[in-house]
Enzyme design. Sequence first.
Site, short mmCIF file in Angstrom:
data_model
loop_
_atom_site.label_atom_id
_atom_site.label_comp_id
_atom_site.label_asym_id
_atom_site.label_seq_id
_atom_site.Cartn_x
_atom_site.Cartn_y
_atom_site.Cartn_z
N ARG A 15 -12.50 12.19 -0.75
CA ARG A 15 -13.38 11.13 -1.27
C ARG A 15 -14.49 11.73 -2.13
O ARG A 15 -14.82 11.21 -3.19
CB ARG A 15 -14.01 10.33 -0.12
CG ARG A 15 -13.03 9.41 0.59
CD ARG A 15 -13.66 8.77 1.80
NE ARG A 15 -14.54 7.65 1.48
CZ ARG A 15 -15.39 7.08 2.34
NH1 ARG A 15 -15.48 7.54 3.58
NH2 ARG A 15 -16.13 6.06 1.99
N HIS A 29 -25.93 3.71 5.97
CA HIS A 29 -24.82 4.48 6.56
C HIS A 29 -24.79 5.93 6.11
O HIS A 29 -23.76 6.59 6.22
CB HIS A 29 -23.48 3.79 6.22
CG HIS A 29 -23.31 2.47 6.90
ND1 HIS A 29 -22.35 1.54 6.54
CD2 HIS A 29 -24.00 1.89 7.91
CE1 HIS A 29 -22.46 0.46 7.30
NE2 HIS A 29 -23.46 0.64 8.14
N GLY A 63 -21.31 -7.72 -2.94
CA GLY A 63 -20.10 -6.93 -2.67
C GLY A 63 -19.95 -6.44 -1.26
O GLY A 63 -19.54 -5.30 -1.04
N THR A 64 -20.29 -7.30 -0.31
CA THR A 64 -20.04 -6.91 1.09
C THR A 64 -19.39 -8.06 1.84
O THR A 64 -19.72 -9.22 1.59
CB THR A 64 -21.33 -6.45 1.81
OG1 THR A 64 -21.01 -6.22 3.20
CG2 THR A 64 -22.46 -7.45 1.72
N ALA A 120 -19.13 -8.34 -9.60
CA ALA A 120 -20.59 -8.21 -9.65
C ALA A 120 -21.07 -7.67 -11.00
O ALA A 120 -22.16 -8.00 -11.47
CB ALA A 120 -21.07 -7.32 -8.51
P1 OAD Z 1 -15.67 -4.51 2.58
O1 OAD Z 1 -14.47 -3.81 2.03
O2 OAD Z 1 -15.61 -5.02 3.96
O3 OAD Z 1 -16.07 -5.74 1.65
C1 OAD Z 1 -16.14 -5.64 0.25
C2 OAD Z 1 -16.54 -6.98 -0.30
O4 OAD Z 1 -16.78 -6.84 -1.69
C3 OAD Z 1 -15.51 -8.10 -0.14
O5 OAD Z 1 -16.18 -9.27 0.30
C4 OAD Z 1 -14.96 -8.30 -1.55
O6 OAD Z 1 -14.65 -9.68 -1.82
C5 OAD Z 1 -16.15 -7.89 -2.39
N1 OAD Z 1 -15.80 -7.34 -3.72
C6 OAD Z 1 -14.76 -6.57 -4.08
N2 OAD Z 1 -14.82 -6.23 -5.38
C7 OAD Z 1 -15.96 -6.81 -5.86
C8 OAD Z 1 -16.61 -6.84 -7.13
N3 OAD Z 1 -16.12 -6.19 -8.19
N4 OAD Z 1 -17.75 -7.55 -7.25
C9 OAD Z 1 -18.27 -8.23 -6.19
N5 OAD Z 1 -17.72 -8.22 -4.98
C10 OAD Z 1 -16.58 -7.53 -4.79
O7 OAD Z 1 -16.90 -3.49 2.39
P2 OAD Z 1 -18.33 -3.51 3.09
O8 OAD Z 1 -18.77 -4.88 3.39
O9 OAD Z 1 -19.21 -2.64 2.28
O10 OAD Z 1 -18.86 1.28 7.24
O11 OAD Z 1 -18.03 -2.78 4.45
C11 OAD Z 1 -19.10 -2.57 5.32
C12 OAD Z 1 -18.89 -1.30 6.10
O12 OAD Z 1 -17.61 -1.33 6.72
C13 OAD Z 1 -18.86 -0.04 5.26
O13 OAD Z 1 -20.14 0.47 5.00
C14 OAD Z 1 -18.07 0.89 6.10
C15 OAD Z 1 -16.96 -0.07 6.44
O14 OAD Z 1 -16.13 0.22 7.45
C16 OAD Z 1 -18.66 2.45 7.86
O15 OAD Z 1 -17.82 3.24 7.47
C17 OAD Z 1 -19.53 2.67 9.04
#
Ligand code: OAD
Length: 246
Positions: free
Chosen positions: A72, A121, A189-190, A233
């Site tokens: 990564r 994180h 984006g979460t 985004a």
């Molecule tokens: P996720 O993969 O769970 O969610 C990503 C989000 O971004 C989804 O809701 C997508 O719809 C959205 N998305 C994707 N592409 C996008 C774009 N171009 N513009 C806007 N939105 C977009 O990722 P996180 O919520 O960041 O933790 O995950 C949270 C945590 O879970 C991470 O920090 C990591 C993971 O497991 C650890 O490793 C502890």
Amino acid sequence: MADEKIPRHVADRFATAKRLAVLTGAGVSAESGVETFRGEDGTWSKVNVEDVATPQAFERDPAKVWQWYDLRRDKLKSIEPNPAHYALAAMEQHFPHFALITQNIDGLHKRAGSKNIIELHGNIWEVRDTVTDEITVLREAPLKELPPRNDKGHTLRPNVVWFGEMLPPGVMEAAAREAENCEVFLVVGTSAVVQPAASLPIIAKRSGAMVLEFTLHWTEISDFVDHTFLGKAGKTLPPLLDLISK
Ligand code: OAD
């Protein structure tokens, strides 16, 4: 409700706010080429959390965990911030108070010019001495030795938060304070399912902030936020900048 235009009341409240806080997740880096975690092609559909992102995995096989992080890190070397990162960095110049809370470990917000960043994180470019807990920056990737060791011979681990671990001391408290005290809270984006980060939009809303979401797909918080901007985004954030640069 999804709407490509910015509703007037949203635009007005955004443009007149003095205090902004933002929570970002993997989606903000997706347009840079960083993989998100959930969904069909997400990281967790290809790798087991238990094999690479838990303290138990590291105890069992530190080299295997490091192989994944080394890959990564190596990929990230050639990745650049995208318009979403730059739009957030530009907003920081405008608002008297601005805090960017991120779940991402990729360091792209800093590279785009954001300053007041709370990394929930950790950071993939930092390593932690497993004996002394000293944190240092290690930019080399790929690494020559896995797991890497420092000059004391101590094994180093990525300075990131794994599943089942606490967040770094004080970090969540600082993020919660920003959520409590802002007028507008952006969620970018979460999927907003991983705690404790997922509680931040709720804290902001209960404290009276307008909560705006920027996401590709509906999430569990879409029903509860004030407005959801559906789309990439990098396309949906820059129009907000136009509201404040006039
Ligand atoms: P996720 O993969 O769970 O969610 C990503 C989000 O971004 C989804 O809701 C997508 O719809 C959205 N998305 C994707 N592409 C996008 C774009 N171009 N513009 C806007 N939105 C977009 O990722 P996180 O919520 O960041 O933790 O995950 C949270 C945590 O879970 C991470 O920090 C990591 C993971 O497991 C650890 O490793 C502890």
